[in-house]
Design a protein around this motif. Structure first.
Motif, mmCIF file in Angstrom:
data_model
loop_
_atom_site.group_PDB
_atom_site.id
_atom_site.type_symbol
_atom_site.label_atom_id
_atom_site.label_comp_id
_atom_site.label_asym_id
_atom_site.label_seq_id
_atom_site.Cartn_x
_atom_site.Cartn_y
_atom_site.Cartn_z
ATOM 1 N N ALA A 11 -4.503 -4.226 3.080
ATOM 2 C CA ALA A 11 -4.134 -2.947 3.698
ATOM 3 C C ALA A 11 -5.076 -2.561 4.839
ATOM 4 C CB ALA A 11 -4.122 -1.837 2.650
ATOM 5 N N ARG A 62 -3.401 5.995 -4.602
ATOM 6 C CA ARG A 62 -3.961 5.926 -3.242
ATOM 7 C C ARG A 62 -5.043 6.985 -3.065
ATOM 8 N NH1 ARG A 62 1.449 5.983 -1.323
ATOM 9 N NH2 ARG A 62 0.929 7.876 -0.192
ATOM 10 N N LEU A 83 -9.526 -0.451 -2.407
ATOM 11 C CA LEU A 83 -8.436 -0.609 -1.448
ATOM 12 C C LEU A 83 -7.999 -2.070 -1.435
ATOM 13 C CD1 LEU A 83 -6.823 0.905 0.869
ATOM 14 C CD2 LEU A 83 -8.386 -0.288 2.413
ATOM 15 N N TRP A 139 0.837 -1.202 0.000
ATOM 16 C CA TRP A 139 0.000 0.000 0.000
ATOM 17 C C TRP A 139 0.873 1.254 0.000
ATOM 18 C CZ3 TRP A 139 -4.320 1.980 -1.367
ATOM 19 C CH2 TRP A 139 -4.789 3.173 -0.815
#
Length: 189
Positions: free
Chosen positions: A167, A55, A163, A47
């Protein structure tokens, strides 16, 4: 939820968030925390290594979902005994739309603990989780025993936005035993 999968609790325990409800929420133990941390250790590195723009795209999509439809099934409002308009009045603030989050988009990596409190409804766990993810950290989210639905909604929105499941981990309990296990693992404090 660990690695994007709703895992049965290691000890097989469940709890009811409110009197009169069935015991449907998994009561996590330190063993569950160990499994979550092992998954997050892998997820934290990948991540943090993602491009900042990627992100931000994922976190912005999750934020939009939480602001535009915070309680799609009405579960949170029912849990606190309010109409949705009372539980989530307009206008809503974007969970990551503050100075701290905007200034914290640099990658720092690692694992952060976010402990949700039932009085914060959705905004508290959403803001704290998104802020830590914006910093490039994986997140161990400890739900409120009184309102586990809020943390569950945050996780569902983040995963739906793209996502990586490694993570983010969601642990349900009273917050004390799992928080203690995370502290012993050297994550908090």
């Amino acid at each position: 939820m660990i690695g994007g999968v709703r895992c049965p609790p290691a000890a097989g325990l469940r709890f009811a968030a409110r009197a009169g409800e069935p015991a449907r929420w998994p009561r996590s133990t330190p063993r569950d925390v160990d499994v979550a941390l092992a998954t997050l250790a892998t997820g934290a590195e990948s991540w943090s290594a993602r491009a900042r723009a990627e992100r931000e795209r994922i976190l912005d999509a999750a934020t939009r979902a939480l602001v535009e439809d915070p309680d799609p099934e009405g579960e949170l409002a029912r849990a606190v005994g309010l109409a949705e308009a009372e539980a989530f009045p307009s206008p809503r603030r974007r969970p990551a739309d503050d100075e701290e989050s905007r200034g914290a988009r640099a990658s720092s990596g690692g694992i952060a603990i976010v402990r949700a409190h039932g009085s914060e409804l959705l905004e508290g766990p959403a803001r704290a989780t998104i802020s830590e993810l914006a910093r490039g950290r994986a997140v161990l989210l400890l739900s409120s025993g009184a309102l586990p639905e809020a943390a569950d909604r945050v996780v569902r929105a983040l995963l739906a936005a793209g996502l990586p499941p490694s993570a983010l981990a969601l642990i349900h309990d009273d917050g004390e035993s799992c928080l203690g296990a995370a502290v012993e693992a050297g994550l908090a404090g």
